[in-house]
Design a protein around this motif. Structure first.
Motif, PDB file in Angstrom:
ATOM      1  N   GLU A 382      -4.218  -3.172  -7.003  1.00  0.00           N
ATOM      2  CA  GLU A 382      -4.484  -4.494  -6.447  1.00  0.00           C
ATOM      3  C   GLU A 382      -4.012  -5.596  -7.390  1.00  0.00           C
ATOM      4  O   GLU A 382      -3.361  -6.562  -6.971  1.00  0.00           O
ATOM      5  CB  GLU A 382      -5.981  -4.655  -6.146  1.00  0.00           C
ATOM      6  CG  GLU A 382      -6.463  -3.763  -4.997  1.00  0.00           C
ATOM      7  CD  GLU A 382      -7.934  -3.997  -4.680  1.00  0.00           C
ATOM      8  OE1 GLU A 382      -8.530  -4.930  -5.277  1.00  0.00           O
ATOM      9  OE2 GLU A 382      -8.478  -3.257  -3.846  1.00  0.00           O
ATOM     10  N   GLU A 383      -4.343  -5.465  -8.686  1.00  0.00           N
ATOM     11  CA  GLU A 383      -3.896  -6.443  -9.672  1.00  0.00           C
ATOM     12  C   GLU A 383      -2.374  -6.436  -9.800  1.00  0.00           C
ATOM     13  O   GLU A 383      -1.751  -7.485  -9.958  1.00  0.00           O
ATOM     14  CB  GLU A 383      -4.538  -6.169 -11.035  1.00  0.00           C
ATOM     15  CG  GLU A 383      -6.017  -6.499 -11.097  1.00  0.00           C
ATOM     16  CD  GLU A 383      -6.892  -5.330 -10.683  1.00  0.00           C
ATOM     17  OE1 GLU A 383      -6.391  -4.427  -9.988  1.00  0.00           O
ATOM     18  OE2 GLU A 383      -8.088  -5.324 -11.042  1.00  0.00           O
ATOM     19  N   GLU A 385      -0.253  -5.707  -7.420  1.00  0.00           N
ATOM     20  CA  GLU A 385       0.305  -6.324  -6.215  1.00  0.00           C
ATOM     21  C   GLU A 385       0.231  -7.853  -6.266  1.00  0.00           C
ATOM     22  O   GLU A 385       1.129  -8.536  -5.765  1.00  0.00           O
ATOM     23  CB  GLU A 385      -0.452  -5.813  -4.987  1.00  0.00           C
ATOM     24  CG  GLU A 385       0.144  -6.254  -3.661  1.00  0.00           C
ATOM     25  CD  GLU A 385      -0.583  -5.649  -2.466  1.00  0.00           C
ATOM     26  OE1 GLU A 385      -0.430  -6.186  -1.354  1.00  0.00           O
ATOM     27  OE2 GLU A 385      -1.300  -4.648  -2.647  1.00  0.00           O
ATOM     28  N   THR A 386      -0.825  -8.389  -6.870  1.00  0.00           N
ATOM     29  CA  THR A 386      -0.969  -9.849  -6.913  1.00  0.00           C
ATOM     30  C   THR A 386      -0.233 -10.490  -8.083  1.00  0.00           C
ATOM     31  O   THR A 386       0.047 -11.687  -8.057  1.00  0.00           O
ATOM     32  CB  THR A 386      -2.454 -10.247  -6.993  1.00  0.00           C
ATOM     33  OG1 THR A 386      -3.050  -9.613  -8.139  1.00  0.00           O
ATOM     34  CG2 THR A 386      -3.191  -9.799  -5.736  1.00  0.00           C
TER      35      THR A 386
END
Length: 514
Positions: A382-383, A385-386
């Protein structure tokens, strides 16, 4: 091509560098030639291989600055394994998280850190420990002696299956979630970054680069040091702990250092030395500095005292190219308030919250693209991807590009505190403090510090009818936070200022306690 190329060039089938050329030196003391550095890295690699280290395995390095650090790093690279370089200032609880998250198979550590490791051994995945003896500190019975690494064969059978896109290093950076994130570097990232610096500043075999930071930082190994080795130059390492600018200047003078990285607070200490004019720094061509802007008085005084030394101000971050932009010395007077222009092969853009590119002089988030941008955060999709979007690293820092193409840093989107060259995220400190029974609410901000640029200030709301003291708070956090993360100022309030949505207004706290 892999990172091992930087040292195995001394071997006959590759020889493009003199094995007798001085490679690394610990201040004015112990030193290794390129031939010795390569031989020691081969010995370590063969020993680690006997311990079962395979391609992709993680090997932790928990050491103070020394020559062995370089040999171990290159040994891990030659095996196709991943070096996890760990901050020796962390406490056991912090080390436990990193070792579990990375899944280190082997940990190489300094004997003085044995107690920190002993209390967490049963809760981490490490299979083999290798301890470097120090002074009278004994090697614990649960660890192998460093001698096992030294006894390896000096001839190494190189792997042919290491690809440039394979990971070589895992560097943990402080995270906004309260837990650090591991930025994954590949062989390609490392070689490109070394090449970018060598090209930008014209490094060659006459370069003597000095690193003043801890080798677990990219600012000490990847910045300047590996670029100097790529160029066939020499690296001077400073000892860990008890930083003394007088001693550093003496080493620069004695070793005829040409390029040196000094954090801003080091430059200020240097310029405030009463005996500064007595040092002969004729060989020093450039001082590199980053993390915070250099004040104008320091730029002027450095130029007055040592007009031949060029001051290079840099901006970057571990996952988004450690030196993404640099300000050339000739621009320091007119553009000293900026971080300069992009490094070779590097692009910078400014975007708004919708990821739209902003024009000149418009503040937004700084994004970096280039071959030295890390590939991902270890096991954090998630980190990843952002942060990493279409090859661009979204830094979380705010800034703008002026009409002349220079980057100006405007603030820290993630509220990071920069203290003495170290990154500190408030949530890390807050997560520890809020565990104390007597604390109802807490916010941590950075406040100006005359020596370290910023220091940690904790604003605490005690639970009703409880009278807290600064002493008991500091006693509670012992062993839970590295010393540089501990609050230097503690303030007690009845309540924290918040927005209508409940977010703490940290800008108001910073204004109150500057």
């Amino acid at each position: 091509m892999d990172v091992g190329y930087l040292v195995n060039r001394v071997e006959k089938h590759l020889q493009t560098i003199d094995p007798n050329q001085l490679a690394i030196k610990l201040e004015t003391e112990e030193s290794w030639t390129y031939g010795e550095l390569n031989a020691w890295s081969n010995k370590y690699a063969n020993s680690l291989k006997r311990m079962g280290v395979k391609k992709g395995d993680r090997v932790g390095i928990l050491l103070y600055n020394n020559l062995a650090y370089f040999a171990l790093y290159f040994a891990i690279a030659k095996l196709g394994a991943i070096a996890v370089r760990i901050n020796f200032r962390l406490e056991s609880e912090e080390l436990e998280y990193i070792l579990n998250d990375s899944g280190c198979k082997v940990l190489c550590f300094d004997a003085t850190l044995s107690k920190k490791m002993d209390v967490i051994r049963t809760s981490i995945p490490v299979k083999e420990y290798v301890c470097l003896p120090k002074n009278d500190q004994p090697v614990p019975d649960w660890s192998k002696n460093w001698e096992v690494l030294r006894q390896g064969d000096a001839t190494f059978a190189y792997r042919s299956d290491i690809d440039k896109s394979d990971p070589v290093m895992l560097m943990y950076t402080s995270g906004t979630t309260g837990r650090p994130k591991g930025a994954l570097w590949t062989h390609e990232n490392t070689l490109w970054f070394s090449s970018m610096q060598a090209l930008k500043w014209g490094f060659d075999s006459n370069t003597v680069g000095m690193t003043t930071g801890p080798l677990y930082h990219v600012g000490a190994l990847e910045d300047i040091a590996l670029a100097a080795l790529l160029s066939g130059g020499t690296v001077i390492i400073t000892k860990s702990g008890n930083f003394d600018i007088g001693r550093v200047l003496s080493v620069i003078e004695h070793e005829k250092v040409t390029d040196c990285f000094l954090f801003p607070f080091m430059i200020y200490e240097m310029l405030n030395l009463p005996e500064i004019s007595s040092f002969h720094l004729d060989h020093l061509q450039r001082i590199y500095s980053g993390g915070d802007p250099i004040t104008s008085w320091a730029i002027d005084q450095l130029k007055e005292l040592f007009p031949h030394i060029g001051l290079v101000q840099v901006y970057g971050l571990t996952e988004g190219t450690p030196i993404a932009t640099s300000l050339d010395p000739e621009d320091a007077e007119s553009k000293g308030y900026t971080a300069g222009k992009p490094m070779p092969f590097t692009k910078i853009k400014i975007v708004d919250n919708e990821n739209k590119v902003q024009g000149f002089d418009t503040i937004g988030e700084i994004c970096v693209k280039g071959p030295a941008v890390a590939t991902e955060y270890w096991q954090k999709p998630e980190e990843t991807e952002t942060t990493f979007i279409n090859g661009w690293c979204h830094t979380g820092d705010l800034g703008y590009i002026d009409q002349d193409g220079y980057l100006k840093i405007s603030g820290k989107k993630k509220d990071m505190i920069r203290s003495g060259g170290e990154n500190i995220y408030p949530v890390e400190v807050e997560d520890v403090l809020i565990r104390y029974d007597g604390i109802q609410d807490v916010a941590v901000v950075g406040i100006p510090d005359p020596k370290y640029i910023e220091s940690v200030c904790a604003i605490i709301v005690p639970k009703s009818d409880i009278a807290l003291t600064e002493a008991e708070i500091l006693d509670f956090i012992k062993g839970k936070l590295a010393s540089y993360k501990k609050p230097r100022k503690i303030v007690f309030m009845d309540e924290l200022p918040r927005t209508a949505s409940g977010k703490v207004q940290k800008f108001r706290l910073r204004e109150l306690y500057r």
